[in-house]
Design a protein around this motif. Structure first.
Motif, PDB file in Angstrom:
ATOM      1  N   MET A   1     -18.955   3.861   6.953  1.00 13.43           N
ATOM      2  CA  MET A   1     -18.973   2.426   6.613  1.00 13.43           C
ATOM      3  C   MET A   1     -18.663   2.277   5.137  1.00 13.43           C
ATOM      4  N   VAL A   2     -17.625   1.513   4.824  1.00 16.79           N
ATOM      5  CA  VAL A   2     -17.259   1.383   3.425  1.00 16.79           C
ATOM      6  C   VAL A   2     -16.886  -0.069   3.140  1.00 16.79           C
ATOM      7  N   GLN A   3     -17.257  -0.535   1.944  1.00 13.40           N
ATOM      8  CA  GLN A   3     -16.870  -1.888   1.533  1.00 13.40           C
ATOM      9  C   GLN A   3     -15.700  -1.759   0.570  1.00 13.40           C
ATOM     10  N   VAL A   4     -14.637  -2.501   0.853  1.00 10.10           N
ATOM     11  CA  VAL A   4     -13.426  -2.411   0.055  1.00 10.10           C
ATOM     12  C   VAL A   4     -13.108  -3.783  -0.525  1.00 10.10           C
ATOM     13  N   THR A   5     -12.685  -3.814  -1.783  1.00  5.70           N
ATOM     14  CA  THR A   5     -12.268  -5.070  -2.414  1.00  5.70           C
ATOM     15  C   THR A   5     -10.797  -4.969  -2.788  1.00  5.70           C
ATOM     16  N   LEU A   6     -10.037  -5.953  -2.384  1.00  4.02           N
ATOM     17  CA  LEU A   6      -8.642  -6.054  -2.802  1.00  4.02           C
ATOM     18  C   LEU A   6      -8.578  -7.098  -3.919  1.00  4.02           C
ATOM     19  N   VAL A   7      -7.997  -6.705  -5.049  1.00  5.59           N
ATOM     20  CA  VAL A   7      -7.882  -7.614  -6.196  1.00  5.59           C
ATOM     21  C   VAL A   7      -6.401  -7.869  -6.440  1.00  5.59           C
ATOM     22  N   GLN A   8      -6.016  -9.128  -6.492  1.00  2.00           N
ATOM     23  CA  GLN A   8      -4.605  -9.458  -6.720  1.00  2.00           C
ATOM     24  C   GLN A   8      -4.492 -10.464  -7.860  1.00  2.00           C
ATOM     25  N   ILE A   9      -3.586 -10.192  -8.798  1.00  2.00           N
ATOM     26  CA  ILE A   9      -3.352 -11.162  -9.872  1.00  2.00           C
ATOM     27  C   ILE A   9      -2.676 -12.385  -9.259  1.00  2.00           C
ATOM     28  N   ALA A  59     -10.478  -1.445  -4.624  1.00  2.00           N
ATOM     29  CA  ALA A  59     -11.701  -0.810  -5.110  1.00  2.00           C
ATOM     30  C   ALA A  59     -12.642  -0.556  -3.957  1.00  2.00           C
ATOM     31  N   VAL A  60     -13.398   0.530  -4.048  1.00  4.21           N
ATOM     32  CA  VAL A  60     -14.467   0.759  -3.091  1.00  4.21           C
ATOM     33  C   VAL A  60     -15.739   0.259  -3.782  1.00  4.21           C
ATOM     34  N   THR A  61     -16.435  -0.679  -3.153  1.00  3.46           N
ATOM     35  CA  THR A  61     -17.418  -1.489  -3.887  1.00  3.46           C
ATOM     36  C   THR A  61     -18.755  -1.633  -3.180  1.00  3.46           C
ATOM     37  N   VAL A  88     -12.986  -9.149   0.125  1.00  3.99           N
ATOM     38  CA  VAL A  88     -13.949  -8.062   0.286  1.00  3.99           C
ATOM     39  C   VAL A  88     -14.268  -7.890   1.768  1.00  3.99           C
ATOM     40  N   ALA A  89     -14.085  -6.669   2.287  1.00  8.80           N
ATOM     41  CA  ALA A  89     -14.369  -6.421   3.704  1.00  8.80           C
ATOM     42  C   ALA A  89     -15.042  -5.066   3.885  1.00  8.80           C
ATOM     43  N   SER A  90     -15.900  -4.981   4.887  1.00  9.89           N
ATOM     44  CA  SER A  90     -16.560  -3.710   5.236  1.00  9.89           C
ATOM     45  C   SER A  90     -16.081  -3.253   6.613  1.00  9.89           C
ATOM     46  N   HIS A  91     -15.968  -1.944   6.788  1.00  7.78           N
ATOM     47  CA  HIS A  91     -15.630  -1.445   8.114  1.00  7.78           C
ATOM     48  C   HIS A  91     -15.977   0.036   8.183  1.00  7.78           C
ATOM     49  N   GLU A  92     -16.217   0.517   9.402  1.00  9.11           N
ATOM     50  CA  GLU A  92     -16.452   1.949   9.603  1.00  9.11           C
ATOM     51  C   GLU A  92     -15.281   2.787   9.098  1.00  9.11           C
ATOM     52  N   ARG A  93     -14.072   2.324   9.383  1.00  3.24           N
ATOM     53  CA  ARG A  93     -12.885   3.086   9.015  1.00  3.24           C
ATOM     54  C   ARG A  93     -12.239   2.432   7.796  1.00  3.24           C
ATOM     55  N   PRO A  94     -12.070   3.210   6.709  1.00  2.00           N
ATOM     56  CA  PRO A  94     -11.550   2.641   5.461  1.00  2.00           C
ATOM     57  C   PRO A  94     -10.240   1.868   5.654  1.00  2.00           C
ATOM     58  N   ARG A  95      -9.338   2.385   6.475  1.00  3.14           N
ATOM     59  CA  ARG A  95      -8.067   1.691   6.678  1.00  3.14           C
ATOM     60  C   ARG A  95      -8.295   0.274   7.197  1.00  3.14           C
ATOM     61  N   HIS A  96      -9.219   0.146   8.137  1.00  2.00           N
ATOM     62  CA  HIS A  96      -9.437  -1.170   8.719  1.00  2.00           C
ATOM     63  C   HIS A  96     -10.085  -2.110   7.700  1.00  2.00           C
ATOM     64  N   ALA A  97     -10.902  -1.561   6.810  1.00  2.00           N
ATOM     65  CA  ALA A  97     -11.473  -2.400   5.743  1.00  2.00           C
ATOM     66  C   ALA A  97     -10.347  -2.923   4.847  1.00  2.00           C
ATOM     67  N   ALA A 119      -9.316 -17.286  -5.785  1.00  4.75           N
ATOM     68  CA  ALA A 119      -9.906 -17.279  -4.444  1.00  4.75           C
ATOM     69  C   ALA A 119     -10.842 -16.081  -4.333  1.00  4.75           C
ATOM     70  N   LEU A 120     -11.934 -16.261  -3.574  1.00  2.36           N
ATOM     71  CA  LEU A 120     -12.830 -15.135  -3.291  1.00  2.36           C
ATOM     72  C   LEU A 120     -13.246 -15.217  -1.830  1.00  2.36           C
ATOM     73  N   ALA A 121     -12.752 -14.276  -1.044  1.00  5.61           N
ATOM     74  CA  ALA A 121     -13.106 -14.228   0.374  1.00  5.61           C
ATOM     75  C   ALA A 121     -14.015 -13.022   0.556  1.00  5.61           C
ATOM     76  N   TYR A 122     -15.230 -13.259   0.997  1.00  4.68           N
ATOM     77  CA  TYR A 122     -16.227 -12.188   1.050  1.00  4.68           C
ATOM     78  C   TYR A 122     -16.737 -11.989   2.474  1.00  4.68           C
ATOM     79  N   ASP A 123     -16.555 -10.780   2.972  1.00  6.10           N
ATOM     80  CA  ASP A 123     -17.146 -10.452   4.262  1.00  6.10           C
ATOM     81  C   ASP A 123     -17.624  -9.002   4.202  1.00  6.10           C
ATOM     82  N   GLY A 124     -18.343  -8.706   3.132  1.00  4.61           N
ATOM     83  CA  GLY A 124     -18.830  -7.340   2.947  1.00  4.61           C
ATOM     84  C   GLY A 124     -20.319  -7.266   3.221  1.00  4.61           C
TER      85      GLY A 124
END
Lengths: 249, 249, 249, 249
Positions: A1-9, A59-61, A88-97, A119-124
């Motif tokens: 289970m990993v929480q991943v954050t995508l940051v875009q300018i 980022a892994v967060t 920000v999303a969490s998932h068992e498999r890093p790719r899916h996060a 924008a900040l979309a959070y589902d972690g």
């Protein structure tokens, strides 16, 4: 289970050429500063940011809350001429996060959509065991850095990285990041030793570059990452290709 | 004629794991800060630094004297926990300048040779016309960033970059650098339009990624770089693949 | 109740002149970077760092744990040529928290004691209501910045700050920090409106500089600080000398 | 003869509270980063920037041309959410250079005049001998840092600085800057040893703080600054109050 954050300018491409193309040296400094800042900010909550493509940091967060993300985002807006959006999303498999964070980001608006601002979309929020793999090139200094010219060394490292990334992503659901020199880090979903051996063999077959890997496992990405590095050190000393280290909770 | 500087962190690999592996988030911040610093420092003399592999930065530095290099090097030593060595070479063909700088660096000692501390090998000083090519991916936002997931986008960009770099280096004596997003910059030895067209076609044939290029020519690398970006803007507006801009002296 | 952290560069004086005096521009950049770093690091946990004397930073750090401090300290050690020691203390009265942190630091070794490296003395952890006062000079732009020369403006601001700091410390147990321009921030132990009025009058009597103040109260130093700034804005609009704002929990 | 540059953030006060007060930790980091950047930028041309009041930096910039200033200014605009205006003046007496730069800046518009954006007023270019004085407090560590609490130490240093600045400015036409710890630097117009002795005695009489001073003379401000520090080291070793060092051209 990993929480991943995508940051875009936000709307970065248009900004770099408005009102006219900005000096490359300034853009390079800006991007590197922004990335260093994200590294420190996520790092201060036990996470790690990877520069990926500079305008698009992953980022892994685990452990960084929605409120923390908001504070980091606001801090960037207060100190830079650009703003960033985050998903920000969490998932068992890093790719899916990563895929889920990407979908969430796209729903907020495109990378060049002038209406998307901070924008900040959070589902972690859900955490668990993390596995991190740290790769490098066997004997890179003697084989590459100090023998062929610097640019050919970069090309070899580049090829191996592209091949490694593709394999890890497509066959093992693992995003892989270049972290400097000849080092790459993958977020992996609990892979076994023989799976790593298969990857090392496939990269060598395709590119003639022989990699090693240390694999760290822990409940925190930071500790997993440190364990992965210790694993890599052990593999170097012991002359083995793959070395696992499980850090205490 | 172009002056190239190769910057290498002294004994960096061993440092990152002494006395034990250092936290990745800290190393990422350190490397990015150091690179931002070099970007500003060479930028303040009209040059541009490319991060290359982070521990191994290549900069185009026409107009930066030996004394300037010494001051930049000393400044790094005064503000970072690591030191850097530098090698500076000029040549008609950018590739040969990089190769010469690499040889000069290796003569000072290997990248993991603890005895090499703040070496500076300088054989620059001759300047002349500079040609810079700035590439990006046609319609990257609609085709990649906002459609497929962020990581697949990175993989495509990565493949195109590896192919482009290899072609430019081996067939056109031109080092190529990733500068963020989907942008790459090559230092080129006065190539003609049809040579660029051949490269764009070859990259597309190998990777299915279609690039565009703006080519700038000037007596200073900074102005050549800005002209290259203007060329890229023009090529986008006019829907052509290659656009040359020659900046006034 | 406030938690205060004292940060001191280890053995900094000797380092700046070893093996010979280092360039002032480099030292200024180093100190400012280090301070910016501490601002971000404590800021990411809801605290605020004040530069004080650069080599001796004081931060209000409610909510920053011992482990967080250790991570910040290690991060500095990994990215700078110097290390820092830290002492953390909580107390009802901000002055006593600073004094206690200072004693704890001195027990770890002197500022030029080569044996003191990355000491961390922690006795924090208890939190509660925080009161922050944000002062500025009435009409500083029209009265100072745009009328007299820049240096005389600095001298006036300087005198007022020295007087304000002395009064707040000695009579109200409140450390005061310069935060740029004509702005000062005090950590105050629940002072009343008439106490602030007395201070403003005394500063004016001694230095001819008329200050205003916004006072923020909250359970977190960050929110108290923002409320103090809002109070200052209100005082400006309404033409009053002191304005309190209590932020919701 | 010294060239001085006054750097002012454009419309900074209003920006810090628009649309609402920004977080102090972010503003502190922004200001410190901006100052570090100016230190490096002027430093790369042999100059030194002094933070003065953070929003109002004064730099000694002999050898930095109008074009260099423009590049530094544009670089700031490309990397920060704020812009800066600059005024550059040369004069035999440092105070008059600062006053002239201030007048030139004010003619471009006030510090809170929204219409003043990236103004650059340049009237520099003439150089000559530079004298720099570097002061510190005798035995500051044993007398202050390690004995009384950190804040009282700051107050003492503060008082001495205010007194020193006032004397140097009003009686010796010399701007004085705090450079961290207990160190201050003055730009002086060729003062003699007994004039420095008079200043040290006057500061001690007014504040009970005993200073020392090293005085450097050279044709470049950087070398003069380094000589001043060497002078201070010598004065410490030899137990004298004032020590001159003239650096070779």
């Amino acid at each position: 289970m990993v929480q991943v954050t995508l940051v875009q300018i936000d709307n970065y491409g248009p900004w770099t050429v408005t009102p006219e193309p900005r000096r490359e040296a300034d853009l390079q400094a800006l991007q590197a500063e922004l990335y260093a800042d994200l590294s420190r900010a996520f790092g201060s909550h036990g996470g790690t940011a990877f520069y990926n493509r500079f305008d698009n940091v992953v980022a892994v967060t685990d452990g960084t809350t929605e409120e923390d993300h908001r504070a980091i985002q606001r801090g960037i807006g207060n100190r830079y001429p650009v703003t960033v959006s985050m998903a920000v999303a969490s998932h068992e498999r890093p790719r899916h996060a990563v895929e889920r964070a990407t979908e969430m980001m796209q729903r907020e608006g495109g990378a060049q959509d002038a209406a998307r601002v901070e924008a900040l979309a959070y589902d972690g929020g859900v955490h668990g065991d993390v596995q991190v793999a740290h790769f490098d090139v066997e004997d890179v200094t003697t084989q590459y850095t100090d023998r062929v010219d610097a640019f050919e060394a970069t090309l070899s490292v580049q090829s191996a990285y592209t091949e490694l990334s593709r394999l890890m992503w497509r066959e093992h659901d693992s995003p892989t990041f270049f972290v400097g020199g000849d080092n790459y880090v993958s977020l992996t979903p609990g892979l076994a030793e023989q799976e790593f051996e298969g990857v090392l063999d496939a990269v060598e077959a395709a590119t003639d570059v022989r990699l090693r890997v240390g694999v760290g496992e822990s409940t925190s990405p930071e500790r997993a990452g440190l364990s992965a590095k210790q694993g890599l050190e052990h593999s170097r000393e012991r002359g083995v290709a793959v070395e696992f280290v499980r850090s205490p909770a």
